[in-house]
Write an enzyme that holds these catalytic residues in place. Structure first.
Site, PDB file in Angstrom:
ATOM      1  NE  ARG A  90     -42.173  -3.494  20.744  1.00 31.80           N
ATOM      2  CZ  ARG A  90     -41.052  -4.125  21.088  1.00 31.80           C
ATOM      3  NH1 ARG A  90     -40.868  -4.567  22.317  1.00 31.80           N
ATOM      4  NH2 ARG A  90     -40.090  -4.306  20.200  1.00 31.80           N
ATOM      5  CG  HIS A 115     -39.791  -6.635  15.362  1.00 32.34           C
ATOM      6  ND1 HIS A 115     -39.771  -5.252  15.378  1.00 32.34           N
ATOM      7  CD2 HIS A 115     -39.089  -7.022  16.476  1.00 32.34           C
ATOM      8  CE1 HIS A 115     -39.088  -4.825  16.427  1.00 32.34           C
ATOM      9  NE2 HIS A 115     -38.665  -5.891  17.107  1.00 32.34           N
ATOM     10  CD  GLN A 175     -34.531  -7.224  15.749  1.00 29.29           C
ATOM     11  OE1 GLN A 175     -34.934  -6.666  16.754  1.00 29.29           O
ATOM     12  NE2 GLN A 175     -33.248  -7.422  15.526  1.00 29.29           N
ATOM     13  CG  ASP A 204     -37.690 -13.953  18.545  1.00 33.29           C
ATOM     14  OD1 ASP A 204     -37.206 -13.603  19.639  1.00 33.29           O
ATOM     15  OD2 ASP A 204     -38.735 -13.457  18.085  1.00 33.29           O
ATOM     16  CB  CYS A 229     -34.593  -9.959  17.376  1.00 27.84           C
ATOM     17  SG  CYS A 229     -35.811 -10.946  18.279  1.00 27.84           S
ATOM     18  NE  ARG A 261     -34.733  -2.674  16.192  1.00 29.98           N
ATOM     19  CZ  ARG A 261     -35.649  -2.977  17.114  1.00 29.98           C
ATOM     20  NH1 ARG A 261     -35.479  -4.017  17.890  1.00 29.98           N
ATOM     21  NH2 ARG A 261     -36.750  -2.252  17.229  1.00 29.98           N
TER      22      ARG A 261
HETATM   23  N1   CP Z   1     -35.603  -6.875  19.648  1.00 27.43           N
HETATM   24  C1   CP Z   1     -36.459  -6.042  20.248  1.00 27.43           C
HETATM   25  O1   CP Z   1     -37.381  -5.502  19.622  1.00 27.43           O
HETATM   26  O2   CP Z   1     -36.229  -5.818  21.564  1.00 27.43           O
HETATM   27  P1   CP Z   1     -37.174  -5.044  22.581  1.00 27.43           P
HETATM   28  O3   CP Z   1     -38.426  -5.869  22.737  1.00 27.43           O
HETATM   29  O4   CP Z   1     -36.398  -4.953  23.852  1.00 27.43           O
HETATM   30  O5   CP Z   1     -37.508  -3.701  22.020  1.00 27.43           O
HETATM   31  N1  NVA Z   2     -41.085 -12.435  18.817  1.00 21.73           N
HETATM   32  C1  NVA Z   2     -40.811 -11.606  19.959  1.00 21.73           C
HETATM   33  C2  NVA Z   2     -39.875 -10.516  19.591  1.00 21.73           C
HETATM   34  C3  NVA Z   2     -39.440  -9.637  20.727  1.00 21.73           C
HETATM   35  C4  NVA Z   2     -38.561  -8.520  20.298  1.00 21.73           C
HETATM   36  C5  NVA Z   2     -42.119 -11.048  20.504  1.00 21.73           C
HETATM   37  O1  NVA Z   2     -42.983 -10.676  19.710  1.00 21.73           O
HETATM   38  O2  NVA Z   2     -42.260 -10.999  21.720  1.00 21.73           O
END
Ligand code: CP
Ligand code: NVA
Length: 306
Positions: free
Chosen positions: A102, A129, A132, A224, A264, A292
């Site tokens: 991440r 992502h 997701q 989102d 998400c 997920r």
């Molecule tokens: N949707 C998602 O990726 O959640 P987290 O940021 O909690 O992993």
């Molecule tokens: N768009 C959001 C998604 C979180 C799961 C971010 O990048 O923070």
């Protein structure tokens, strides 16, 4: 040759197979136990940002597949700062059978994948992502029985999740319309790629600033946060710009009467979505969160089984 999952496009030609595999593994897990496809294998999880779903679902998923996951917090490896991206990739590849990353920067994501000798799975970066979107499309397929020919409407920020959905819906032959405020549209390079794929599948991509136009007749509504991780400095500006780009009862009334609603998560109730919709009968957000786990088990089994 090792394979990575950095972009939804990496599953061109096999997206629905992976989704069907996830649905099948979910059923087996609910009946008792899914096969231990990754017995004795290790997944290294490098997080530069916080997480609930990604962290827990990868860790539990690895365990259910017979393997082990190792959580590395934002303060630990510090990719590219404590040591070079190249050296992190080489060292991690000597210890683990796969890397979940991440990241803040999609360029660092690509660089890590280029140097790693084991599969790298994108657990979110600033551009995409993809995990997701596997879960999202799995959820749509479970609730609607199909993907091709459906219309998904995105209301809100043209962010990483929106970018990956554009690619995912195009690959699945779904129409997608995106309503964002001026200046907050999805990544132009992704839109171009998605339009190429969509054209081949006979699907349509529409970008607009009009929520009603986007939501009209949609089978799926999705949104989102207005302020993604990394955008915190723009919080006040964004909250002002996004007023009106909310999934609420009125917006839902413009969609198909059997529409489902995706988010998400984490959600900011009262901003991008109201509690009334999120807790209402059209919402499938907690199925989406659960998926997920199943979707990522499918992708891990596919890339790491050897
Ligand atoms: N949707 C998602 O990726 O959640 P987290 O940021 O909690 O992993
Ligand atoms: N768009 C959001 C998604 C979180 C799961 C971010 O990048 O923070």
């Amino acid at each position: 040759m090792k394979r990575d999952f950095i972009s939804v496009l990496d599953l061109d030609g096999e997206l629905e197979d992976v989704i069907d595999f996830a649905i099948a593994m979910k059923a087996r897990q609910k009946r008792g136990k899914c096969p231990e496809y990754l017995r004795g294998k290790f997944l290294g999880m490098i997080f530069e940002k916080p997480s609930l779903r990604t962290r827990v679902s990868f860790e539990i998923g690895m365990r259910q597949l017979g393997g082990t996951a190792l959580y590395l917090s934002p303060s630990e490896i510090q990719v590219g700062r404590r040591e070079s991206v190249h050296d992190v990739a080489k060292v991690m590849s000597r210890f683990v059978d796969g890397i979940m990353y991440r990241a803040f920067d999609c360029k660092v994501m690509r660089e890590l994948a280029r140097h790693a000798e084991v599969p790298v799975i994108n657990g979110l970066d600033n551009l995409e992502h993809p995990c997701q979107i596997l879960a999202d499309l799995q959820t749509v397929k479970e609730h609607k029985g199909k993907l091709k020919g459906l219309k998904l409407a995105w209301i809100g920020d043209g962010n990483n999740v929106c970018n990956s959905l554009l690619l995912g819906t195009a690959l699945a032959g779904m129409d997608m319309s995106v309503a964002t405020p001026e200046g907050y549209g999805p990544n132009p390079g992704i839109v171009k790629e998605a339009r190429k794929v969509a054209k081949n599948k006979g699907a349509l991509i529409t970008l607009t600033n009009d929520v009603r136009e986007a939501a009209k007749g949609a089978d799926v509504l999705a949104t989102d946060t207005w302020v993604s991780m990394g955008d915190e400095a723009e919080k006040a500006k964004r909250e002002a710009a996004f007023k009106g780009f909310q999934i609420n009862a009125r917006v839902l009334s413009w969609a198909d009467r059997k529409a489902i609603v995706l988010h998400c998560l984490p959600a900011h109730r009262g901003q991008e979505i109201t509690s009334q919709v999120m807790d209402g009968p059209h919402s499938v957000v907690f199925d989406e969160a659960e998926n997920r786990l199943h979707a990522q088990k499918a992708i891990m089994a596919r890339l790491m089984k050897g």
